[in-house]
Scaffold this active site. Sequence first.
Site, PDB file in Angstrom:
ATOM      1  N   GLU A  34     -13.808  -4.841  -1.073  1.00 56.81           N
ATOM      2  CA  GLU A  34     -13.095  -3.735  -1.720  1.00 56.81           C
ATOM      3  C   GLU A  34     -13.862  -3.197  -2.926  1.00 56.81           C
ATOM      4  O   GLU A  34     -13.395  -2.284  -3.595  1.00 56.81           O
ATOM      5  CB  GLU A  34     -11.687  -4.177  -2.136  1.00 56.81           C
ATOM      6  CG  GLU A  34     -11.630  -5.514  -2.827  1.00 56.81           C
ATOM      7  CD  GLU A  34     -10.217  -6.107  -2.867  1.00 56.81           C
ATOM      8  OE1 GLU A  34      -9.246  -5.354  -2.680  1.00 56.81           O
ATOM      9  OE2 GLU A  34     -10.107  -7.314  -3.091  1.00 56.81           O
ATOM     10  N   CYS A  81      -7.856  -4.388   6.427  1.00 57.29           N
ATOM     11  CA  CYS A  81      -6.468  -4.703   6.094  1.00 57.29           C
ATOM     12  C   CYS A  81      -5.848  -3.680   5.149  1.00 57.29           C
ATOM     13  O   CYS A  81      -4.696  -3.815   4.750  1.00 57.29           O
ATOM     14  CB  CYS A  81      -6.353  -6.100   5.486  1.00 57.29           C
ATOM     15  SG  CYS A  81      -7.212  -6.304   3.917  1.00 57.29           S
ATOM     16  N   ASP A  90      -8.544  -0.213  -2.344  1.00 53.88           N
ATOM     17  CA  ASP A  90      -9.386  -0.400  -3.525  1.00 53.88           C
ATOM     18  C   ASP A  90     -10.816   0.075  -3.290  1.00 53.88           C
ATOM     19  O   ASP A  90     -11.454   0.626  -4.198  1.00 53.88           O
ATOM     20  CB  ASP A  90      -9.393  -1.876  -3.950  1.00 53.88           C
ATOM     21  CG  ASP A  90      -8.262  -2.193  -4.931  1.00 53.88           C
ATOM     22  OD1 ASP A  90      -7.785  -1.266  -5.607  1.00 53.88           O
ATOM     23  OD2 ASP A  90      -7.848  -3.362  -5.002  1.00 53.88           O
ATOM     24  N   HIS A 107      15.031   4.524  -8.415  1.00 51.44           N
ATOM     25  CA  HIS A 107      15.147   3.334  -7.589  1.00 51.44           C
ATOM     26  C   HIS A 107      15.829   3.636  -6.255  1.00 51.44           C
ATOM     27  O   HIS A 107      15.526   2.994  -5.241  1.00 51.44           O
ATOM     28  CB  HIS A 107      15.910   2.250  -8.345  1.00 51.44           C
ATOM     29  CG  HIS A 107      15.063   1.552  -9.366  1.00 51.44           C
ATOM     30  ND1 HIS A 107      15.569   0.959 -10.499  1.00 51.44           N
ATOM     31  CD2 HIS A 107      13.718   1.363  -9.427  1.00 51.44           C
ATOM     32  CE1 HIS A 107      14.590   0.422 -11.198  1.00 51.44           C
ATOM     33  NE2 HIS A 107      13.461   0.661 -10.578  1.00 51.44           N
TER      34      HIS A 107
END
Length: 860
Positions: free
Chosen positions: A711, A782, A735, A473
């Site tokens: 996508e 995008c 994607d 993390h």
Amino acid sequence: MPTDASQFLQSLFLSAPLSGPIVPIEKVPDPTFAQKMVGDGVAIDPTSELLVSPCHGLVTQLHGAHHALTVTTPEGVEVLMHIGLDTVLLKGKGFEPRVAQGDAVMRGDPLIAFDAEFLAHHAASLLTLMIVANGETVANYIPATGVAKAGETKVLELKLSPDVDSEGGEPPDMSITSEPIIVLNPAGIHARPAAVLVSKAKSFASDLRLVREGKEANAKSVVSIMGLEVKQHDTITVKATGEDAQAALDALEPLIKSGMGESLHALPVEKKPAAPPLKPPKPVSDDPNVLLGVSASPGLVTGKAFQLRHEAVRLEEFGQGFEAENQRLLASIAASQVELKALAESLRKRADTDKAAIFAAHQELLDDPELIEGARQRLRQGKSAAFAWNASFVEQAASLAGLNNELLAGRANDIRDVGRRVLNHLTGAQKPELDIPENAVLIAEDLTPSDTASLDKTTVVGFCTTGGSATSHASILARSMAIPAIAAIDGRALEIPDGTAVVLDGDRGQLRLNPSDKEVSEIRHLQTEAAATRAMELMEATKPAETADGRRIKVVGNIGGVADAEEVPQLGGEGVGLLRSEFLFLQRANAPTEDEQEAMYAAIAKTLGPERDLVVRTLDVGGDKPLAYLPMPPEINPFLGVRGIRLNLLGTDLFRSQVRAIVRAAPHTRLHIMFPMVCSVLELRNAKAIVEEERAAQGIQEPVKVGIMVEVPAAAVLAEGLAKEADFFSIGTNDLTQYTLAIDRGHPRLAAMADALHPAVLRLIERTVQGAHKSGKWVGVCGGLAGEILAVPVLLGLGVDELSVSVSSIPSVKAAVRRQSMPACQALATEVLSMLTAAEVRERLAAFAAQAAGKEGTDA
């Protein structure tokens, strides 16, 4: 004369596990052991190199780093042996186990061989500890003195507690067990699925255990489950004991099979894979001035080394009795919960979902029964709340740190983080204000998420840690904060004097010591150039993105909340090309209300104003983004299952609620609604019909623009037909790439091959643009490719009308557009479309960029 009650107690003698001088545990140069936080016992300064069993018993734990193990005696006493100090950092190098977990051993049997010379050069100390881990079984400890001989000298006499069963008998097992379950989660049962499982398990009164290869874990403890180290394709069972045992099994078994809220990528296998090899030792450079580690966050910086150390807190060992100390502990845990909840909520409101998710997970850790019970066991022995809690979280963190699974081992720092937070409440200690000099490169054994999130970027230019990993993390936070960082660096970094000049290369995972003046000058020159370029881009951010020959390209932002929306106009963005509405739905127990959604969409719309576009993508979950409160049956391949528009149309109540909330924001901005994962005209028509119904019901007069994400290859192939139904297209290259190339972009081995500049992907982009333009519809990109400066010329050459990028990239992308001319871009696009590999495309684009930079320099 008073009688010593201990003389009537049963004795257990432990022999020396090694030859060498006996050292009192209080003199061990490590407060964790010296203060008996792990347990009481003795230490030996070894003169032999073979650890032997100090008693008869069973090997009940062999640490993944092979530096420690536990032998449990027939009386139930757990004898932990720990070779050297800080040896867990060696990840197994220098150790050779002679036994396996589950083996029966006799006194004097070989346990672990080790290379004393190697440890002497790489470990903090060779002192070896022999400790009783379950101190409640022992009433009194009588250590020996002098010099011990392995397997012969009695170095510790234990007077056992009266309730210890010398026969080792146990009550009959009244539990019931599930059928064997094959775990399909790609990363096994790590923190996230463990938390889902624990949440369900806590709803039952029965004692619940996960069992893997004879080893058990408390199913109501995230820490305990992670310690079980369950990997993909491991077979486990659930054992339940109690009045609602059958109901618990009926609930937990399907939950585990479904992936516990995670996507599943693989089918069960007939045969279990062989056990993985030990983690390799850290790489060591041939150059003494170069220390190697793992890239945790990219970036190249120069600075001065500054050692960051957590000072050991002296804790009072004994308290005021169980009741008083337990109340102090619970109050401090509750105060920490309030802090973490407020912190997570604050981050979530700022749409900082990565940080919010980390601190929300910390709240779950504070409820962990293993951590709390570990502390309470010590409270029952008369320990103070601070001492007991510290010992419990240190023990649990050390257990995770040695696991072979990097992801699970990295979560040890999260336990340390929440542990220190509670400890500060118990002791009244304040976090010390560190006097960190400017231009500092922090060096530490590890940084907790709280440490990392609080770094001051005006003084700290980077950091490296000897622990951690790229998946920890702290590393995730470093990347989100754009702080260059290295994890798992050579332990010699901790010996670097403060003020030493260093170069931290986060991209390559290298720390260079004492760089030459020429090296520093070159790096600073590059940094100065980059800073000057960035300053110029910011200065010109409000200028239109227009090519040299007058072609206007709209550059907009991808956002995840109000904070991002506020930055869009400041950085020259002409609107929002992608509002990821998932930020409202993820990391929560229940779906957001319609009013809650409306308030957020309206706030973002008002921030942008009526002159800018706002494109809201409807909920895109399933696959890699499941929702805990939206149960879905397990799918063999969720990426090819119910996700995106398919889920929207199946779960119409949730979809309609979101559509209503979105259209209410229409009066405040130029609103567009975009559907994810569309691959057929029927899906688009059905979704459009719902939007129209809800728009009319809300009394919104103006039509709402409706578009789709391209996508899926099918959408690109059918672009011409879909353009007759849609108002716009936005190409999601992330994607589109993985579906076109049949490569999971998260796959550990194949992800690098999922390159959006592959000619096949570029040809689908070309086909999408051509199909849309025939109907006069605009096309944006995008996905990640839109923000890659190298790709801007080819995207322009393919005819893309809009680039939607991360907000911070808007000025750079606009500047890149202004450097282009359409004829050159179109010729470049035609050229690369004829290529066969992504590598060829990248090579050509790099040459194009270099040529343009050279021409720009000549013109200047």
